[in-house]
Design an enzyme around this catalytic site. Structure first.
Site, PDB file in Angstrom:
ATOM      1  N   HIS A 105     -27.386 -12.656  56.243  1.00 51.06           N
ATOM      2  CA  HIS A 105     -26.970 -11.513  55.440  1.00 51.06           C
ATOM      3  C   HIS A 105     -27.950 -11.373  54.280  1.00 51.06           C
ATOM      4  O   HIS A 105     -28.597 -12.345  53.883  1.00 51.06           O
ATOM      5  CB  HIS A 105     -25.545 -11.748  54.919  1.00 51.06           C
ATOM      6  CG  HIS A 105     -24.981 -10.593  54.163  1.00 51.06           C
ATOM      7  ND1 HIS A 105     -24.757  -9.356  54.728  1.00 51.06           N
ATOM      8  CD2 HIS A 105     -24.593 -10.475  52.874  1.00 51.06           C
ATOM      9  CE1 HIS A 105     -24.260  -8.544  53.821  1.00 51.06           C
ATOM     10  NE2 HIS A 105     -24.153  -9.193  52.680  1.00 51.06           N
ATOM     11  N   ASP A 119     -23.533  -6.013  46.513  1.00 45.83           N
ATOM     12  CA  ASP A 119     -23.636  -5.990  47.967  1.00 45.83           C
ATOM     13  C   ASP A 119     -23.035  -4.692  48.487  1.00 45.83           C
ATOM     14  O   ASP A 119     -21.827  -4.502  48.424  1.00 45.83           O
ATOM     15  CB  ASP A 119     -22.897  -7.203  48.550  1.00 45.83           C
ATOM     16  CG  ASP A 119     -23.148  -7.395  50.035  1.00 45.83           C
ATOM     17  OD1 ASP A 119     -23.725  -6.502  50.684  1.00 45.83           O
ATOM     18  OD2 ASP A 119     -22.758  -8.455  50.558  1.00 45.83           O
TER      19      ASP A 119
END
Length: 163
Positions: A105, A119
């Site tokens: 990620h 994020d």
């Protein structure tokens, strides 16, 4: 990068100075208007992570993307707006409390009065910057905090969805 086109894509008029309030607004608007999607991954369509391709896909074609595309382009927007930011590798937690591989990620570290994790590339997750202080942040998707675990920071959603 055409900053004004990006801001129009996420529904923000004009610009503001790089501060926590504007960063929060940017993150929220991005998450409400640009979807997480992995259609290109599923369709085995070549994904190009160069800034122009990501900009065309997300801004001009009004599509979404996955973490590398969404956070990669959002990182560039933050830099253009004067934020001090860097890209970070993330490891996604599994149900059995193990972690996926490094670079599973991508997320963003933003330095303001303190450090925050931002994020916009994980789908339904926290919609505001997470302070690296361990302070809890709650929103409609759950309660979050970043806590130091040995020498590694872990990102945890207390309602059972890890990311």
């Amino acid at each position: 990068m055409d900053v004004q086109a990006y801001l129009r894509r996420i529904g923000i008029e004009g610009e503001s100075s790089p501060n926590l309030d504007f960063l929060t607004r940017l993150q929220q608007r991005h998450m409400f208007t640009v979807p997480f999607e992995n259609l290109d991954v599923m369709n085995k369509t070549e994904i190009t992570l160069d800034p122009d391709s990501m900009f065309a896909k997300i801004v001009h074609n009004r599509r979404g993307g996955f973490c590398y595309e969404l956070n990669g382009l959002f990182y560039r927007l933050l830099q253009e707006l004067g934020y001090e930011a860097e890209l970070l590798s993330g490891r996604v937690a599994a149900d059995d409390h193990t972690y996926g591989p490094e670079f599973d990620h991508m997320l963003i570290l933003v330095r303001l009065d303190q450090d925050y994790v931002v994020d916009v590339g994980f789908g339904d997750s926290v919609r505001s910057p997470l302070p690296m202080s361990g302070e809890e942040v709650s929103d409609v998707s759950g309660t979050y905090r970043i806590r130091k675990n040995r020498t590694v920071f872990s990102f945890k959603n207390f309602w059972g969805i890890n990311g």
